[in-house]
Design an enzyme around this catalytic site. Structure first.
Site, PDB file in Angstrom:
ATOM      1  N   ASP A 134       0.812  -1.307   0.028  1.00  0.00           N
ATOM      2  CA  ASP A 134       0.030   0.023   0.104  1.00  0.00           C
ATOM      3  C   ASP A 134       0.764   1.292  -0.063  1.00  0.00           C
ATOM      4  O   ASP A 134       0.144   2.280  -0.219  1.00  0.00           O
ATOM      5  CB  ASP A 134      -0.988  -0.001   0.969  1.00  0.00           C
ATOM      6  CG  ASP A 134      -0.140  -0.012   2.345  1.00  0.00           C
ATOM      7  OD1 ASP A 134       0.924  -0.122   2.523  1.00  0.00           O
ATOM      8  OD2 ASP A 134      -0.892   0.161   3.622  1.00  0.00           O
ATOM      9  N   GLU A 135       2.282   1.038   0.285  1.00  0.00           N
ATOM     10  CA  GLU A 135       3.017   2.339   0.214  1.00  0.00           C
ATOM     11  C   GLU A 135       3.273   3.032  -1.098  1.00  0.00           C
ATOM     12  O   GLU A 135       3.454   4.149  -1.124  1.00  0.00           O
ATOM     13  CB  GLU A 135       4.499   1.821   0.968  1.00  0.00           C
ATOM     14  CG  GLU A 135       4.334   1.386   2.257  1.00  0.00           C
ATOM     15  CD  GLU A 135       5.708   1.172   2.774  1.00  0.00           C
ATOM     16  OE1 GLU A 135       6.538   2.146   2.592  1.00  0.00           O
ATOM     17  OE2 GLU A 135       5.818   0.394   3.592  1.00  0.00           O
ATOM     18  N   GLY A 291      10.944  11.555   4.726  1.00  0.00           N
ATOM     19  CA  GLY A 291       9.963  11.309   4.015  1.00  0.00           C
ATOM     20  C   GLY A 291       8.946  10.395   4.505  1.00  0.00           C
ATOM     21  O   GLY A 291       8.170   9.573   3.946  1.00  0.00           O
TER      22      GLY A 291
END
Ligand SMILES: NC(=O)c1ccc[n+]([C@@H]2O[C@H](COP(=O)([O-])OP(=O)(O)OC[C@H]3O[C@@H](n4cnc5c(N)ncnc54)[C@H](O)[C@@H]3O)[C@@H](O)[C@H]2O)c1
Length: 353
Positions: A134-135, A291
């Site tokens: 899902d990243e 990030g």
């Protein structure tokens, strides 16, 4: 609707890793599956051949040490073993490592997937299932869920390399007519997970009285899925997923990292008799990862409604099984901790045990 596939000879890439090995163990105990499993793995630092457990003794299991970027080697295995299905797990999978050295991720995740697709292009009767994350969707705000139509917006070299591999799979399906399915799954946890990942790292450090490093303020939210539920979902998609389709897989269990750690501490305290308050004092906050995505959450209703899959574990039962497994398997733990794990901790936290 695709009719039921009936795989006979399944090539699993990365079957000595955390999720791939759970898939191998699962497959060889499925009464409806009578075929063979070929586990093709390069045996990187993240692999552990012990992870397949008693499956390795099955006459229906074969291990091949090879690199997925070596198309000739993969083609040979597929031809010799009459492989009709590839389930592709092999990858460099750790976000922090991708920040330190992105090149290995480009090579394994992008070039590796490209080479496998080239193999399937030359042997087009093979069905190819691509295991992704899902990243690739990037980060969510406080609300909303990732669906299969959420635009890709990866933040780390790891997720960017997985996104690129997903695009290649879809492009090969459309351009060359390959039979593919793809799944994007949330964070997994469970037995046999390499201890650089959050949950096993915390279980080990809790039991050894070591600091529990939490990034930033521990507010980052992840959706957690027990690994056995993931592999069952993958097999469901391999058997019944529509050709060319993508399915999201999730636990529908959103937890902020710090809240999850508190829950894990409760479970460890219950399983070991250690004092909860003392365990909480081991928490240390460390500089946030660059990030670092704020929140991931998955809408997996397509998989549930179309193919009838559902999670069998909630966070309580999944964490309890995981903690018990790590406590019951000290030999596995000490073997993996003897080499790469120690080096990784030293590199990242400057620890000397
Ligand atoms: N772990 C998670 O929470 C999670 C969640 C969603 C999706 N995924 C995806 O699931 C897959 C498996 O993840 P994991 O956590 O089991 O990974 P892992 O790091 O535990 O295992 C990866 C395996 O791939 C092998 N491998 C790496 N490069 C290879 C190469 N070039 N050739 C052959 N084998 C190679 C390694 O030796 C290792 O056995 C990955 O594609 C990952 O992106 C993982």
């Amino acid at each position: 609707m695709t009719s039921l596939r009936q795989p006979q000879n399944v090539l699993v890439t990365g079957g000595c890793g955390f999720i791939g090995s759970a898939f191998v163990r699962f497959l060889l105990t499925q009464p409806a599956f009578t075929g063979r499993v070929v586990n093709l793995d390069l045996l990187t630092y993240a692999a552990n051949p012990d992870n397949v457990g008693s499956a390795s003794a099955s006459p229906r299991y074969l291990f091949v040490q090879a690199d997925i970027t070596d198309a000739a080697a993969v083609t040979q295995v597929c031809s010799q073993r009459a492989v009709d299905t590839i389930v592709h797990f092999a990858a460099e999978s750790h976000v922090d490592r991708s920040i330190v050295g992105p090149g290995a991720f480009v090579q394994a995740n992008i070039v590796g997937t490209y080479q496998l697709l080239e193999v399937v292009r030359s042997l087009p009767s093979i069905h190819f299932h691509h295991v992704s994350t899902d990243e690739v969707y990037g980060s969510l705000g406080a609300t909303g869920l990732f669906s299969e139509t959420t635009p890709y917006d990866p933040s780390s070299p790891y997720s960017a390399s997985k996104a690129a591999s997903d695009h290649l799979v879809r492009a090969y399906a459309r351009t060359y007519g390959l039979s593919t399915t793809l799944s994007n799954c949330s964070n997994n946890y469970g037995p046999y997970q390499f201890p650089e990942k959050l949950i096993p790292l915390m279980i080990m450090n809790l039991c050894e009285g070591k600091p529990l490093p939490v990034y930033g303020t521990g507010a980052n939210v992840r959706d957690w899925l027990y690994v056995d539920d993931h592999v069952e979902a993958i097999w469901t998609i391999v058997l019944r997923g529509r050709r060319g389709e993508t399915y999201n897989i999730g636990g529908e269990a959103e937890w902020a990292n710090l809240a999850l750690l508190h829950k894990l501490i409760e479970v460890v305290a219950r399983a070991t008799g250690l004092d909860t308050a003392a365990l909480k004092r081991q928490i240390t906050f460390v500089t946030d990862r660059p990030g670092h995505d704020a929140r991931y959450a998955i809408n997996c209703s397509k998989l549930k409604s179309e193919l009838g899959w559902t999670q069998r574990h909630n966070i309580e039962s999944g964490l309890l099984e995981t903690v018990r497994w790590y406590l019951d398997n000290p030999e596995w733990v000490s073997r993996v901790k003897s080499g790469a794990y120690r080096n990784w901790l030293d590199l990242n936290y400057g620890r000397r045990d």
